[in-house]
Design an enzyme around this catalytic site. Structure first.
Site, PDB file in Angstrom:
ATOM      1  N   ARG A 188      11.984  31.541  -2.162  1.00 30.02           N
ATOM      2  CA  ARG A 188      12.708  32.169  -3.272  1.00 30.02           C
ATOM      3  C   ARG A 188      12.620  31.425  -4.597  1.00 30.02           C
ATOM      4  NH1 ARG A 188      18.525  34.324  -1.846  1.00 30.02           N
ATOM      5  NH2 ARG A 188      18.999  32.113  -1.645  1.00 30.02           N
ATOM      6  N   GLY A 223      17.414  16.794 -12.363  1.00 26.72           N
ATOM      7  CA  GLY A 223      17.600  18.216 -12.101  1.00 26.72           C
ATOM      8  C   GLY A 223      18.989  18.677 -12.446  1.00 26.72           C
ATOM      9  N   GLY A 224      19.222  19.976 -12.304  1.00 24.77           N
ATOM     10  CA  GLY A 224      20.524  20.527 -12.640  1.00 24.77           C
ATOM     11  C   GLY A 224      21.616  20.117 -11.672  1.00 24.77           C
ATOM     12  N   ASP A 261      11.607  21.665  -2.495  1.00 26.62           N
ATOM     13  CA  ASP A 261      12.789  22.301  -3.061  1.00 26.62           C
ATOM     14  C   ASP A 261      13.096  23.655  -2.423  1.00 26.62           C
ATOM     15  OD1 ASP A 261      15.029  22.811  -4.507  1.00 26.62           O
ATOM     16  OD2 ASP A 261      14.107  22.591  -6.474  1.00 26.62           O
ATOM     17  N   ASN A 270       7.775  23.055  -8.286  1.00 31.99           N
ATOM     18  CA  ASN A 270       8.117  22.822  -6.883  1.00 31.99           C
ATOM     19  C   ASN A 270       6.886  22.613  -6.011  1.00 31.99           C
ATOM     20  OD1 ASN A 270      10.872  22.911  -7.268  1.00 31.99           O
ATOM     21  ND2 ASN A 270      11.031  25.114  -6.869  1.00 31.99           N
ATOM     22  N   GLY A 283      12.801  11.943 -11.495  1.00 30.84           N
ATOM     23  CA  GLY A 283      13.059  13.227 -12.136  1.00 30.84           C
ATOM     24  C   GLY A 283      14.537  13.554 -12.183  1.00 30.84           C
TER      25      GLY A 283
END
Length: 497
Positions: free
Chosen positions: A138, A25-26, A157, A144, A23
């Protein structure tokens, strides 16, 4: 359409063999590696070379430490190792979850309600465990939640997680699953913000879309925020989703935190009640240090006199002792549909695991055969009919004897709860009883951001909140109380501006 970026180069890790990309991600990419000793497949999360500023490094280190602290939980991804590669990029070696995660599944398949309930209870257990450790996730969302080889949900995560407290930042939060208070100009949040995101994730898995997404409509970030802040939660839209489950989601995703379940534990209990009502096996809670019931059936703490919606048997006959909802000044019986006992099953050998054969297999069957739900739903307050001056119910530690025989149908909640503000500033609330019976009364109280409501009994379907108690938005909750002292399984809640 934005072009998909290429994955960063996988680092050369001694003792590991690179397999493929998992994967992007940012801030990091995730790769599948094969560890040589012990030999196993692992997921390796590697920070991008362009994201190596101090803030991102700190987040990455926080994630490693928090997940390591919590990874003993069967529904939280395990962290095996954390280090810095030869090229200077930090990386995490994590448990590899081979099955499709919730982000892949909820858009492409109709996940059955019993499976969603199991997922929900297990995720709620994971979130409750994090909260007990003083950690807010959060960013709970389907992306996730991975799925282990044994089919268990696994929360991952914790990159923007924080210790519990009144202050919170919104860096990296995902709008579709975020509660209104975290989208405000000055965001505030606590455990109930995670409760909202947990319920929003369950909603997505049921509905096949995010909670406030309009299929074919304008789903820009601005529009989503506006709906999250002001629009009522749309129905899931599935005929097989019971109203009781929709009510759980409605409460967990209430706009105001004070109207939500106060903990992930309470959400888990509410989902277990739905399982019981549907005559499904009750998904056990995975929580550390669960208090047991003391000899004689009384709990060893102040929760002893609170009604539990259901009680799960534990080895030796002990049962969990956690309150399914917020503590109140008055204890009222909340009947729950209870499945009849199942016929005896062949005895299981002692020590046979009740779950997967990995670290998730540490559960031992509490009883042979089907789960038997304890008959505690008939416990009521003995002095409920006695009122102090002004209609406030007088608290009492005296409990009526448990009801015997068949379980009565649950008492419904009032509906059409509406509030109207008068010229003098007072607010009058009215509601309707969907099934009026002789002797019905109504237990109500004003909700507050902190603290518990002072409950009062009234005979009519109307109450007035005085002007000095009705500054700003006023919210109340109302339950029906029968002549036999049974009451609504869930109170109705409503607000007036």
């Amino acid at each position: 359409m934005t072009a998909r970026r290429e994955a960063s180069a996988p680092p050369d890790l001694p003792g590991y063999e690179y397999v493929r990309v998992l994967g992007l991600g940012g801030f990091a990419d995730v790769f599948l590696y094969r560890q040589h000793l012990p030999r196993r497949e692992v997921a390796v999360k590697v920070l991008l070379a362009g994201s190596l500023d101090d803030e991102v490094r700190e987040r990455f280190q926080t994630e490693a430490n928090l997940m390591a602290q919590l990874s003993h939980h069967p529904s939280i991804v395990t962290i095996h190792h954390a280090a810095i590669a030869a090229d200077g990029r930090p990386f995490l070696v994590m448990e590899y979850c081979s099955r499709a995660g919730l982000a892949e599944r909820y858009r492409s398949e109709r996940i059955p309600v019993p499976e969603v309930l199991r997922i929900g209870v297990r995720l709620a257990s994971a979130v409750e465990t994090a909260h007990r450790a003083g950690i807010l996730h959060r960013d709970i969302k389907p992306a996730n939640v991975l799925t282990t080889d044994f089919g268990w949900p696994a929360l991952t995560d914790f990159g923007i997680a924080a210790t519990t407290g009144p202050a919170v930042q919104t860096m990296g939060m995902s709008i579709p699953w975020s509660p209104p208070e975290l989208l405000a100009e000055h965001p505030t949040g606590d455990e109930r913000s995670d409760v909202y995101a947990l319920a929003a994730t369950i909603y997505s898995v049921l509905a096949g879309r995010t909670p406030f997404e309009l299929p074919g409509g304008n789903n820009s970030a601005q529009q989503l925020v506006a709906r999250i802040e002001r629009s009522p939660l749309p129905p899931v839209g599935r005929e097989d989703v019971p109203l009781q489950l929709q009510a759980v989601l409605d409460r967990a995703m209430a706009k105001h935190p004070s109207r939500r379940y106060s903990s992930a534990m309470a959400v888990a209990r509410a989902l277990q009640e739905v399982e019981a009502a549907l005559r499904l096996p009750i998904t056990p809670l995975d929580l550390p240090d669960e208090p047991a019931v003391a000899p004689g059936g009384a709990a060893g703490d102040e929760d002893a006199t609170r009604l539990r919606g259901i009680a799960l048997p534990a080895p030796g006959g002990a049962s969990d002792d956690e309150d399914a909802t917020r503590a109140r000044s008055v204890v009222v019986g909340r009947p729950t549909l209870v499945p009849p006992p199942a016929p005896p099953a062949p005895p299981r050998p002692v020590g046979v695991p009740d779950g997967p054969a990995s670290r998730r297999g540490a559960r031992v069957a509490a009883v042979a055969g089907a789960v038997v739900v304890a008959a505690v739903v008939g416990v009521l307050v003995a002095t409920l009919g006695d009122s102090a001056p002004g209609g406030t119910v007088a608290p009492s530690d005296e409990l009526a004897a448990p009801q015997t025989g068949s379980v009565a149908a649950p008492v419904p909640a009032p509906h059409s709860l509406e509030g109207t503000r008068a010229a003098d500033g007072s607010v009058t609330f009215t509601w309707q009883n969907p099934d009026p019976q002789d002797g019905d009364r109504y237990l109500w109280g004003v909700l507050a951001v902190t603290g518990d409501p002072t409950m009062a009994l009234v005979d009519e379907e109307r109450v007035t909140v005085p002007a000095d108690q009705a500054t700003g938005e006023v919210c109340i909750e109302v339950s029906i109380v029968r002549a036999d002292r049974s009451s609504s399984a869930r109170p109705v809640q409503g607000c007036a501006p």
